[in-house]
Enzyme design. Structure first.
Site, short mmCIF file in Angstrom:
data_model
loop_
_atom_site.label_atom_id
_atom_site.label_comp_id
_atom_site.label_asym_id
_atom_site.label_seq_id
_atom_site.Cartn_x
_atom_site.Cartn_y
_atom_site.Cartn_z
N HIS A 41 0.88 -1.21 -0.10
CA HIS A 41 0.06 -0.35 -0.06
C HIS A 41 0.94 0.88 -0.14
CE1 HIS A 41 -2.56 -3.37 1.81
NE2 HIS A 41 -4.06 -2.61 1.61
N SER A 95 6.38 5.82 2.47
CA SER A 95 7.75 4.86 2.53
C SER A 95 8.53 4.44 1.29
CB SER A 95 6.70 3.73 3.07
OG SER A 95 5.40 2.93 2.10
N ASP A 160 0.79 -1.56 4.71
CA ASP A 160 0.42 -0.31 5.22
C ASP A 160 -0.83 0.22 4.92
OD1 ASP A 160 0.52 1.87 7.27
OD2 ASP A 160 2.05 3.21 5.47
#
Ligand code: SAM
Length: 275
Positions: A41, A95, A160
């Site tokens: 994600h 991320s 995530d």
């Protein structure tokens, strides 16, 4: 698909997740053999902290804003260095960018992002980075389809999800089970919100009963998790934590308790299942 991470980028939960992500990647980079990261994600990769969405909530001010102004001892220096290098305080890295900045030539990153606009932005960000691939697909389905990684035998899976759906905790537990079935030696990291204790307890209990071994839960709360309408804290479950990870993570989590507005923050690391 209502969730847009740009409203929340750089908040305390992002700081916690990304500081721990840096520690996990540093552990993987200790050996010369290639590793692969699957970010299920991924979001859009970089966030304009002066943009309309971030400015609407200003959540980043209570997160990365405070850490940059007054870095608490114990925070991994590599995390703040990387955030500054990415453009903070104007830009905050998501991320996939945090990971991409830490890859060595032999390593790979595979990202999944379902929101059409965010996946397009992410694809454009990595258009000239052959080590990174971006799929506009369901990250949970990718756990079954893209694991084990083709390019490397070592690796990390980051899950995530946005926690928009009422059944997200059970989807997350199922996702971890699938990932573990396909890639039993991989490091699996899954983020979860702490609003109140009951759903978190049920999630961790389901992991205890899952048959998966070697699980730790790292949690940061900014205040006692009593009001279920607020994000009072967050956690990261890690399956197969690298050697020394918990010891390195505890000072980082303790440093992040400085983000508690009224000083009632807490950091804990709990072993959920033994090795
Ligand atoms: C919490 S955000 C991710 C933030 C990102 N991991 C970071 O740390 O910068 C969750 C993201 O998942 C995306 N998303 C929601 N459902 C998805 C799914 N089933 N598969 C892949 N992405 C999904 C959302 O559009 C959103 O960008």
């Amino acid at each position: 698909m209502n969730y847009r991470h740009a409203f929340h980028a750089g908040n305390f939960a992002d700081c916690m997740k990304h500081a721990l992500l840096v520690l996990l990647l540093q552990a993987l980079a200790r050996k010369p053999a290639a590793f692969s990261v699957l970010d299920t994600h991924a979001g859009s990769g970089r966030y304009d902290l002066g943009g309309t969405q971030a400015t609407r909530t200003m959540e980043w001010r209570g997160g990365i804003g405070r850490l940059l102004d007054d870095p608490p001892p114990g925070l991994p220096p590599a995390y703040l260095d990387l955030v500054r290098q990415a453009g903070a305080p104007d830009i905050y890295p998501g991320s996939p960018l945090v990971t991409a900045m830490m890859l060595r030539p032999q390593d790979r990153l595979v990202c999944c992002e379902l929101h059409p606009e965010d996946s397009q932005t992410l694809r454009a960000l990595f258009a000239d980075t052959p080590q990174v691939s971006v799929h506009a697909r369901d990250g949970y389905a990718a756990l079954g389809a893209l694991l084990p990684p083709r390019e490397a035998r070592r690796g990390l899976v980051l899950i995530d999800p946005p926690f928009e759906q009422p059944d997200e905790f059970s989807r997350l537990a199922q996702g971890l089970a699938t990932a573990h079935q396909r890639f039993a030696t991989g490091i699996l990291a899954a983020w979860y919100p702490i609003k109140h204790r009951a759903p978190v307890r049920a999630f961790l209990d389901s992991l205890r009963d899952s048959g998966i071994r070697d699980i730790v839960a790292l949690e940061l709360t900014l205040r006692p998790p009593l009001d279920p309408t607020r994000l009072n804290g967050c956690g990261l479950v890690v399956v197969n934590p690298p050697f020394g990870f918990a010891e390195a993570a505890l000072p980082a989590l303790r440093a992040l308790t400085h983000l508690s507005p009224d000083g009632t923050g807490a950091a804990t690391i709990t072993r959920i299942v033994e090795e």
